[in-house]
Structures are given as structure tokens and as C-alpha cells.
Scaffold this active site. Sequence first.
Site, PDB file in Angstrom:
ATOM      1  N   LYS A  56      45.783  31.338  41.601  1.00  0.00           N
ATOM      2  CA  LYS A  56      45.152  30.230  41.103  1.00  0.00           C
ATOM      3  C   LYS A  56      45.183  29.882  39.862  1.00  0.00           C
ATOM      4  O   LYS A  56      44.976  30.713  38.629  1.00  0.00           O
ATOM      5  CB  LYS A  56      43.520  29.962  41.150  1.00  0.00           C
ATOM      6  CG  LYS A  56      42.457  28.849  40.702  1.00  0.00           C
ATOM      7  CD  LYS A  56      40.983  29.033  41.081  1.00  0.00           C
ATOM      8  CE  LYS A  56      40.320  30.442  40.444  1.00  0.00           C
ATOM      9  NZ  LYS A  56      38.910  29.918  41.255  1.00  0.00           N
TER      10      LYS A  56
ATOM     11  N   GLY B  19      34.517  39.330  46.076  1.00  0.00           N
ATOM     12  CA  GLY B  19      34.859  39.966  47.633  1.00  0.00           C
ATOM     13  C   GLY B  19      35.364  39.383  48.755  1.00  0.00           C
ATOM     14  O   GLY B  19      35.850  39.520  49.416  1.00  0.00           O
TER      15      GLY B  19
ATOM     16  N   ASN C 288      40.371  44.690  32.476  1.00  0.00           N
ATOM     17  CA  ASN C 288      41.248  43.704  32.297  1.00  0.00           C
ATOM     18  C   ASN C 288      42.595  43.501  32.644  1.00  0.00           C
ATOM     19  O   ASN C 288      43.229  44.545  32.024  1.00  0.00           O
ATOM     20  CB  ASN C 288      41.059  43.700  30.916  1.00  0.00           C
ATOM     21  CG  ASN C 288      41.050  42.292  30.024  1.00  0.00           C
ATOM     22  OD1 ASN C 288      41.299  41.222  31.154  1.00  0.00           O
ATOM     23  ND2 ASN C 288      40.070  41.864  29.267  1.00  0.00           N
TER      24      ASN C 288
ATOM     25  N   TRP D 179      37.660  37.138  49.389  1.00  0.00           N
ATOM     26  CA  TRP D 179      39.205  36.869  50.018  1.00  0.00           C
ATOM     27  C   TRP D 179      39.103  38.108  49.819  1.00  0.00           C
ATOM     28  O   TRP D 179      40.332  38.638  51.053  1.00  0.00           O
ATOM     29  CB  TRP D 179      39.932  36.798  48.440  1.00  0.00           C
ATOM     30  CG  TRP D 179      40.958  35.882  47.998  1.00  0.00           C
ATOM     31  CD1 TRP D 179      39.890  34.198  47.509  1.00  0.00           C
ATOM     32  CD2 TRP D 179      41.671  34.835  47.544  1.00  0.00           C
ATOM     33  NE1 TRP D 179      40.044  32.774  47.699  1.00  0.00           N
ATOM     34  CE2 TRP D 179      41.331  33.062  47.155  1.00  0.00           C
ATOM     35  CE3 TRP D 179      42.794  35.217  46.825  1.00  0.00           C
ATOM     36  CZ2 TRP D 179      42.712  32.540  46.462  1.00  0.00           C
ATOM     37  CZ3 TRP D 179      43.521  34.237  46.678  1.00  0.00           C
ATOM     38  CH2 TRP D 179      43.572  33.246  46.156  1.00  0.00           C
TER      39      TRP D 179
HETATM   40  C1  SAM Z   1      36.523  32.257  41.217  1.00  0.00           C
HETATM   41  S1  SAM Z   1      36.131  34.061  41.344  1.00  0.00           S
HETATM   42  C2  SAM Z   1      37.357  35.086  42.743  1.00  0.00           C
HETATM   43  C3  SAM Z   1      36.147  35.127  43.977  1.00  0.00           C
HETATM   44  C4  SAM Z   1      37.074  35.254  44.629  1.00  0.00           C
HETATM   45  N1  SAM Z   1      38.419  35.226  45.115  1.00  0.00           N
HETATM   46  C5  SAM Z   1      36.218  35.712  45.986  1.00  0.00           C
HETATM   47  O1  SAM Z   1      36.713  35.639  46.846  1.00  0.00           O
HETATM   48  O2  SAM Z   1      35.069  36.055  45.861  1.00  0.00           O
HETATM   49  C6  SAM Z   1      37.146  35.349  39.483  1.00  0.00           C
HETATM   50  C7  SAM Z   1      37.194  36.491  39.081  1.00  0.00           C
HETATM   51  O3  SAM Z   1      37.891  36.249  38.251  1.00  0.00           O
HETATM   52  C8  SAM Z   1      37.856  37.421  37.232  1.00  0.00           C
HETATM   53  N2  SAM Z   1      38.382  37.709  35.835  1.00  0.00           N
HETATM   54  C9  SAM Z   1      38.460  36.932  34.693  1.00  0.00           C
HETATM   55  N3  SAM Z   1      38.895  37.040  34.324  1.00  0.00           N
HETATM   56  C10 SAM Z   1      39.510  37.862  34.119  1.00  0.00           C
HETATM   57  C11 SAM Z   1      40.045  39.275  33.883  1.00  0.00           C
HETATM   58  N4  SAM Z   1      40.722  39.054  32.512  1.00  0.00           N
HETATM   59  N5  SAM Z   1      40.404  40.439  34.359  1.00  0.00           N
HETATM   60  C12 SAM Z   1      39.949  40.635  35.365  1.00  0.00           C
HETATM   61  N6  SAM Z   1      39.614  39.886  36.511  1.00  0.00           N
HETATM   62  C13 SAM Z   1      39.553  38.472  35.385  1.00  0.00           C
HETATM   63  C14 SAM Z   1      36.071  37.413  37.414  1.00  0.00           C
HETATM   64  O4  SAM Z   1      35.435  38.640  36.942  1.00  0.00           O
HETATM   65  C15 SAM Z   1      35.947  37.141  38.612  1.00  0.00           C
HETATM   66  O5  SAM Z   1      35.510  38.315  39.504  1.00  0.00           O
END
Ligand code: SAM
Length: 194
Positions: free
Chosen positions: A150, A48, A82, A50
Site C-alpha cells: 500500500k 490481523g 519497526n 489480512w
Molecule cells: C492499515 S493498518 C493494517 C491493517 C491490517 N492489514 C489488517 O488487515 O488488519 C496499518 C498498520 O501499519 C502499522 N505500521 C505503521 N508504521 C509501521 C512501521 N514503521 N513498522 C511496522 N508497522 C507499521 C500500524 O501499526 C498498523 O497496524
Amino acid sequence: MNRKDRYYTRAKKDNFRSRASYKLLEIQSKFNVIWKTDYVIEFGSSPGGWTQVVQKLTEKPVIAIDISPMDPIENVTFVQGNINDPELSEKIKIAMDSLGISSVSTVLSDAMIKTSGNYDRDHMGSYLLCDNVMNLSIDLLSPGGNVVLKQFQGDSTMAFVNKWKVYFNYYKVTKPNASRQHSREVYIIFKDKI
Ligand SMILES: C[S@@+](CC[C@H](N)C(=O)[O-])C[C@H]1O[C@@H](n2cnc3c(N)ncnc32)[C@H](O)[C@@H]1O
């Protein structure tokens, strides 16, 4: 990996849930992707960091989406789902209907697969995630809308940019200072949807 770098320490002090908050703050100060009256959808939002930034930048409710759970944030509708699941679009529509909106001004995605250490495999996994985010979002974005996403950089990053830039008047690939220097992540900005 030195997790306790200066952004990590700063995030603790500023009560941000993750050091990633500073990447979005940097992107916002350079590219102005979010305005006060914007509706925003954010993919890959957990934990959370962002979302906390977005929630301060806009006065409108935010829709945040992640495959993992996320602790509540005021004025944020969280959808657990997802990005690669075809049924996610229906869940997003329900969330948008509950806010009485049919389009948004900005889409953000900090989503990233669990990296394996194999650059090609991680790049392709990230590419597919980004492609699905764009497929989900392109019809939901209003004209003039912006995207920040990203990607784990690799051979197909420019092909990805070339594929999607035709929908926008502006694009840029950038790496914020808050990104770890050794990391292969880049942020792709598309602005001003045609
Ligand atoms: C780098 S973290 C994000 C950090 C977030 N922006 C923050 O500031 O706290 C990447 C996120 O992408 C999510 N993620 C990865 N694959 C995903 C998918 N297929 N569908 C939804 N979320 C996904 C992961 O669960 C993780 O929480």
C-alpha cells in the site's frame, strides 16, 4: 468518516478483525498473488484482518510483522518491530530460520504511517515505508515471487514503481473497491520476480 460502512458490517459478520480483509481478497481474486504452498511475509499486519485471509490462502506458516502488538492467529509467527529500524532484518531472519526457510514467495505490506492531513508529508512517510519494505524484501523473495504494498499516492508514486519494477516481469497500480473512495491509498502489485 463513516466507519460503519458495508465492509465494516460485513467484517463483523465474517469474523474478520478489520474491513481491510476485503481489499486483500479483491487483490487476490484479480492478481493471484498467493498460492497454497507459498510462504508469506506480511508487514503492517495488526490487528490481523489480512493475516486471517493469508492464513486461509496458504497451508504454510505465515510471518506477520507490525510495530504494534497483534493477538495470536494459528500458524502465524508474529514479529513486533519497526519497518524503519535497521535491526528488523535480523528479527525476520530469526523467524525464517525457525521455520527452516531462506526465502518467501510473497511479501505483503498494508503498513501505513499515522496520517497528518498534510498530503505531501503523508505521501513521503508512506513512500519511505514502502521503500524500506522493498529493501528488506527484495533479497528474501524467491524468483517468481510477488509483492503487494500500500502507498499513500502522491508525486513520487510512479518514480517508486519505476525504481522497483525492474526486478519483476509484471506490475500494476490498483485501487480495490473496498478502499474508501476518498482515500489516497493505492496498492502496487509486483509479480514474477526475475
Ligand atoms: C492499515 S493498518 C493494517 C491493517 C491490517 N492489514 C489488517 O488487515 O488488519 C496499518 C498498520 O501499519 C502499522 N505500521 C505503521 N508504521 C509501521 C512501521 N514503521 N513498522 C511496522 N508497522 C507499521 C500500524 O501499526 C498498523 O497496524
